[in-house]
Structure formats: structure tokens, C-alpha cells
Design a protein around this motif. Structure first.
Motif, PDB file in Angstrom:
ATOM      1  N   SER A   1      -5.173   2.037   8.961  1.00 54.49           N
ATOM      2  CA  SER A   1      -5.704   2.823  10.037  1.00 54.49           C
ATOM      3  C   SER A   1      -7.320   2.917   9.747  1.00 54.49           C
ATOM      4  N   GLN A   2      -8.269   3.426  11.039  1.00 53.19           N
ATOM      5  CA  GLN A   2      -8.941   4.404  11.153  1.00 53.19           C
ATOM      6  C   GLN A   2      -8.747   6.142  11.832  1.00 53.19           C
ATOM      7  N   TYR A   3      -9.400   6.378  11.085  1.00 53.65           N
ATOM      8  CA  TYR A   3      -9.271   8.123  11.080  1.00 53.65           C
ATOM      9  C   TYR A   3     -10.328   8.485  11.224  1.00 53.65           C
TER      10      TYR A   3
ATOM     11  N   PRO B   1      -8.061   6.166   5.596  1.00 54.54           N
ATOM     12  CA  PRO B   1      -7.545   6.590   4.651  1.00 54.54           C
ATOM     13  C   PRO B   1      -6.803   6.573   3.421  1.00 54.54           C
ATOM     14  N   GLY B   2      -7.051   5.914   2.787  1.00 55.00           N
ATOM     15  CA  GLY B   2      -6.501   5.587   1.409  1.00 55.00           C
ATOM     16  C   GLY B   2      -5.578   4.535   1.715  1.00 55.00           C
ATOM     17  N   HIS B   3      -4.523   4.079   0.428  1.00 55.19           N
ATOM     18  CA  HIS B   3      -3.765   2.867   0.853  1.00 55.19           C
ATOM     19  C   HIS B   3      -2.175   3.743   0.494  1.00 55.19           C
ATOM     20  N   GLY B   4      -2.366   4.873   0.712  1.00 55.04           N
ATOM     21  CA  GLY B   4      -0.689   5.182   1.232  1.00 55.04           C
ATOM     22  C   GLY B   4      -0.685   4.821   2.596  1.00 55.04           C
ATOM     23  N   ASP B   5      -1.756   4.257   3.389  1.00 52.23           N
ATOM     24  CA  ASP B   5      -1.590   4.042   4.992  1.00 52.23           C
ATOM     25  C   ASP B   5      -0.780   2.474   4.775  1.00 52.23           C
ATOM     26  N   VAL B   6      -0.559   1.620   4.081  1.00 47.44           N
ATOM     27  CA  VAL B   6       0.028   0.724   4.444  1.00 47.44           C
ATOM     28  C   VAL B   6       1.140   0.709   4.564  1.00 47.44           C
ATOM     29  N   PHE B   7       2.204   1.805   4.044  1.00 52.53           N
ATOM     30  CA  PHE B   7       3.032   1.584   4.718  1.00 52.53           C
ATOM     31  C   PHE B   7       3.417   2.080   6.446  1.00 52.53           C
ATOM     32  N   SER B   8       2.547   2.406   6.948  1.00 55.91           N
ATOM     33  CA  SER B   8       2.638   2.633   8.775  1.00 55.91           C
ATOM     34  C   SER B   8       1.844   1.553   8.987  1.00 55.91           C
ATOM     35  N   SER B   9       0.796   1.092   8.662  1.00 54.93           N
ATOM     36  CA  SER B   9      -0.703   0.411   8.968  1.00 54.93           C
ATOM     37  C   SER B   9       0.627  -0.935   9.095  1.00 54.93           C
TER      38      SER B   9
ATOM     39  N   LEU C   1     -18.364  16.818   4.689  1.00 51.03           N
ATOM     40  CA  LEU C   1     -17.378  16.332   5.996  1.00 51.03           C
ATOM     41  C   LEU C   1     -16.108  16.889   5.133  1.00 51.03           C
ATOM     42  N   LEU C   2     -14.766  16.318   5.679  1.00 45.28           N
ATOM     43  CA  LEU C   2     -13.881  16.104   4.510  1.00 45.28           C
ATOM     44  C   LEU C   2     -12.940  14.838   5.321  1.00 45.28           C
ATOM     45  N   GLN C   3     -12.326  14.208   3.852  1.00 44.13           N
ATOM     46  CA  GLN C   3     -11.666  12.867   4.371  1.00 44.13           C
ATOM     47  C   GLN C   3     -10.639  13.194   3.998  1.00 44.13           C
ATOM     48  N   LEU C   4      -9.310  12.897   4.530  1.00 43.74           N
ATOM     49  CA  LEU C   4      -7.815  13.265   4.096  1.00 43.74           C
ATOM     50  C   LEU C   4      -7.410  12.210   3.542  1.00 43.74           C
ATOM     51  N   GLU C   5      -6.664  11.536   2.215  1.00 47.29           N
ATOM     52  CA  GLU C   5      -5.990   9.784   2.189  1.00 47.29           C
ATOM     53  C   GLU C   5      -4.923  11.122   1.600  1.00 47.29           C
TER      54      GLU C   5
END
Length: 469
Positions: free
Chosen positions: A163-165, A190-198, A329-333
Motif C-alpha cells: 500500500s501507499q499511504y 506502511p511497513g511489512h505488516g501490510d503484506v497480508f492485505s496487499s 510528520l507521522l507514519q503509522l506502520e
């Protein structure tokens, strides 16, 4: 101060207007932010932490040996997909493109080695293990060009994007792109926790399931030790484990790495960020928490599909503050390892250290380019000639930080089979055929170029000028 609900409503209408990203990405992002704002962070009760038993973190050597039957092996491998996390740039090592295209050995890049490994598996067993690369918007275009090189290979190579956030402006929680920052600086993966939904959103997950694939082996593309291991795969298929995290014994260099614990009847990843301040030293001790996460993960594809569709993967959120042109800035991962507690029959496997060989800096590159390792069929293997099970510790000064500078400082990589530790600071240049043994410290004085001559043998030496050699 705006309330969380007000912030969220304002954010939703702002995100709705971002036409650079898909509806899936918009809803995933809003979901992540609303979880963050609700402050649902799970507090670990320290007294409830238990050390996992051998049933939960299985010792590698206790796993059943593999059958020698090639047909059996082929059957196992036909259930497998290999996925490399390829979203990172080589910026810390002074490179501009994807990190996976840094040359590691003999002119071969991380990606070359990964492709060669899977090619040799497919050739040896007559199977068809596909390779998936999860890119980020930072690495996507470059990776597509590079993958063309392998068009004649016997592997199916698929790429998809995580994803691109939008980055959030910390002050008012408005997406950075809504304030005119429309280039890459406005966004983040948003970090590799995103692998599942991606995997699900890209359509790759359903494709793989329709091909009869059961498991995906996920690993960082810069971990040279993360090769396919049939013993682990066979164990998972036999025991129907939906998730397996490879862990390995902690050394003093790994004290910050996440560890596995048993908590309220489930296996869970404990990261340093979740540890109450008064217990941080205990967390870092290698007596109580003896293992850490290598980020080599084995996941059941049907389980991923079920959990993504149920929106059940609520991994701990990692807030990552950034600053661009003076704007905070803030990134949530999220991290893939944190998902372990949502899968059924999840386990860890305590693997040999050889399965964890990440290259994060040029000091790691020196290790894998040296005679400490050999290369065959894409596999980087430790040289048996070294007696010490630990690798030498290597510290290189800022002059060696960028790959190009590092390479320029060595005519050839020194022999380090008998090295315990090396510390280099200042403008030091290495000739060819040098041997380093024991503890070696080389310090060039400011403004002085210190050259180590060809063929020099340095054993337990501290060198501050040419006379010391």
C-alpha cells in the motif's frame, strides 16, 4: 483540541480526495489511523509473560528428518511460494535504487542470488516454486526493469505493490499531500505488516490458492540466510501450523530484536517498544529472552485470506515520526511478525544462526564478500575453515558508509577467517591479499591517508600510522 472523532471525520473527507491511491488503500489507511486514535494499544502485563515451551518454539534439530525421496520433495515444493519483501531502498548504504540490486558477491545482486536459488530448486526437483516480490512505490519501477533480465528463467516471477499511504502532518492530522506535498515525500509504505492485505488486494492471493499453493515463505530480500528449508515446510504441512516464525539465539548484537513469548495461552511477539521502561534491561538480557525474530516467516495462504477478509489482523501500530522541510510528520506502520497471535497453531522454530545473515551496512557486506563465506548455486554458506561459531565484529568508520566509497577503499577484500574484531576509523586504504587475525584496530589521524600494503598480515595489532604495520 479536536477530538479523535473530529480528527477522523476531517481526515476521511481529505483522504477521499486523494486520487493517487485506490479505495482499498484509502479504507486501509483510515482503519489504521482510527485504531491509532482510539488508543487501543495493548498493554503487556509483565507478570503474565511466560517463556515458550519446546512445543511452541520448536528446536530445529528436533524436527523430523527429511525423506530422501525426490518425488516427496517435489510434492512439498509444489505447495510453496517464496515472497521477498523488496520495498526498501539502499539509502543507508548510499544507493539510490532498490536495496536488492546492490552487488553482494562476484558481481551478483541480492536478487540474482534469490533467483538462482529458486532456479536450482526448480531444476533439481522438477517443481515450479514461484517468486513474488512485494515492492513499494519507491522500488516498483526499478524492480520491473530488473526483473526483465530473468525472462528466460524457469521461475514465474510476480511483482505487486504494498500500500501507499499519505504521511500525516503531526500538528493537525491532515495528509501531507493535501498540503501540496504531492511528490514521493508526501507518501510512505506502511511497513511489512501490510503484506497480508496487499497480497489479497493485488489479486495474487487468490491466484496462488487457485494454483493449489498452501504456504508462502516470506523474508527480507537482504537476508542472505533466508533460503527455502524443506524440513520446516514438511513440519508445517504435517502439523497444520498456520504461521511459523523463525527465531534464532540472541547475541549481544541483537538485544533490541523482538522475541517470542507465551501470553494468555497464545504465542506472541514482544517488541522493545511494548516493554515498560522498568523492564527494558530485563528484555535486553540474553538470559531471560534468549531468542529473537529473524523475520523469516512461513504462512498458510488460506489462513491469510480468512483473516484479511474478517479484518482480524490488528497488529500493534508502530508510530514512526519523520520530518520533511521542517514539517513534523507521522507514519503509522505495522510489522508482519506481530500477526503471529491471530493465526491458529502458530509456532516459532529455533533455527541455526546461519539462516539469519542480513546485510544492513557495509560492515555486513565485508563479512559476506570475504573468505568467511563461499557461494554456490546462489547459496551463501559459511566457510568450515573458521573454528569460532560467532562472526567477527566489524566496525567501519563513516568513510566506508556508502557502498561506492567502501568498495574504493579495498583493492581486494582481506582474509578474515581468523579475525575476532576489526575497528577502522579515518581514511584507511587496504591493498590486495591482506590477512586480518585476532583483534585489529586501525586508526588514521584526521587528514592523513593510511595505506595498508599488499600482502600485510595484521594479527592482534593496533595501528595508528604506517610505522605500526
Amino acid at each position: 483540541m479536536a477530538t479523535a472523532t473530529e480528527k477522523l471525520l476531517k481526515l476521511q473527507s481529505a483522504v477521499a480526495g486523494l486520487n493517487q491511491i485506490s479505495e482499498n488503500e484509502k479504507s486501509g489507511f483510515i482503519n489504521l489511523v482510527s485504531r491509532y486514535l482510539s488508543g487501543e494499544a495493548q498493554q503487556i502485563e509483565w507478570s503474565k509473560i511466560q517463556t515458550p515451551t519446546d512445543e511452541v518454539v520448536v528446536p530445529y534439530d528436533s524436527m523430523a528428518p527429511l525423506s530422501e525421496d525426490l518425488a516427496e520433495m517435489k510434492k512439498l515444493l509444489d505447495k510453496l511460494v517464496v515472497l521477498k519483501l523488496n520495498g526498501g531502498l539502499g539509502t543507508t548504504m548510499g544507493c539510490t535504487g532498490p536495496k536488492s540490486v546492490i552487488e553482494v558477491r562476484n558481481g551478483l545482486t541480492f536478487l540474482d542470488l534469490i533467483v538462482t536459488q529458486i532456479e536450482s530448486l526448480n531444476t533439481k526437483y522438477g517443481c515450479s516454486v514461484p517468486l513474488l516480490l512485494m515492492n513499494s512505490f519507491n522500488t516498483h519501477d526499478d524492480t520491473l526493469k530488473i526483473v526483465e533480465r530473468y525472462s528466460k528463467s524457469n521461475i514465474d516471477i510476480h511483482t505487486f505493490n504494498q500500500s501507499q499511504y499519505p504521511r500525516l502532518v503531526a500538528e493537525d492530522f491532515i495528509p501531507f499531500p493535501c498540503k501540496g506535498q504531492t511528490d514521493k515525500d508526501g507518501w510512505y509504505p506502511p511497513g511489512h505488516g501490510d503484506v497480508f492485505s496487499s497480497l489479497k488486494n493485488s489479486g495474487k492471493l487468490d491466484d496462488l490458492l487457485s494454483q493449489g499453493k498452501d504456504y508462502v515463505f516470506v523474508a527480507n530480500s537482504d537476508n542472505l540466510g533466508a533460503v527455502v528449508d524443506l524440513k520446516i515446510l514438511s513440519h508445517l504441512l504435517r502439523h497444520q501450523n498456520e504461521y511459523c516464525m523463525e527465531v534464532t539465539p540472541k547475541t549481544l548484537a541483537d538485544v533490541k530484536g523482538g522475541t517470542l513469548i507465551s501470553y494468555e495461552g497464545r504465542v506472541q511477539l514482544l517488541e522493545i517498544a511494548q516493554v515498560p521502561d522498568e523492564h527494558v534491561n530485563e528484555f535486553k538480557s540474553i538470559e531471560k529472552f534468549k531468542i529473537f525474530n529473524t523475520n523469516n516467516l512461513w504462512l498458510n495462504l488460506k489462513a491469510i485470506k480468512r483473516l484479511v477478509e474478517d479484518e482480524a489482523l490488528k497488529m500493534e501500530i508502530i508510530p514512526n515520526p519523520k520530518e520533511v522541510n521542517g514539517v513534523k510528520l507521522l507514519q503509522l506502520e505495522t510489522a508482519a511478525g506481530a500477526a503471529i497471535r491471530f493465526f491458529d497453531h502458530a509456532i516459532g522454530v529455533n533455527v541455526p544462526r546461519s539462516r539469519f545473515l542480513p546485510v544492513k551496512a557495509t560492515s555486513d557486506l565485508l563479512l559476506v564478500q570475504s573468505d568467511l563465506y563461499t557461494l554456490a548455486d546462489g547459496f551463501v554458506t559459511r566457510n568450515n575453515a573458521r573454528n569460532n561459531p560467532e562472526n567477527p565484529s566489524i566496525e567501519l568508520g563513516p568513510e566506508f558508509k556508502k557502498v561506492s566509497n567502501y568498495l574504493g577503499h579495498f583493492k581486494s577484500i582481506p582474509s578474515i577467517i581468523e579475525l575476532d574484531s576489526l575497528k577502522v576509523s579515518g581514511d584507511v586504504w587496504f591493498g590486495a591479499g591482506i590477512k586480518l587475525k585476532g583483534k585489529v584496530v586501525i586508526t588514521a589521524k584526521p587528514g592523513v591517508k593510511l595505506e595498508i600494503p599488499d600482502g600485510a598480515v595484521l594479527e592482534n595489532k593496533e595501528i595508528n600510522n604506517a610505522e605500526d604495520i
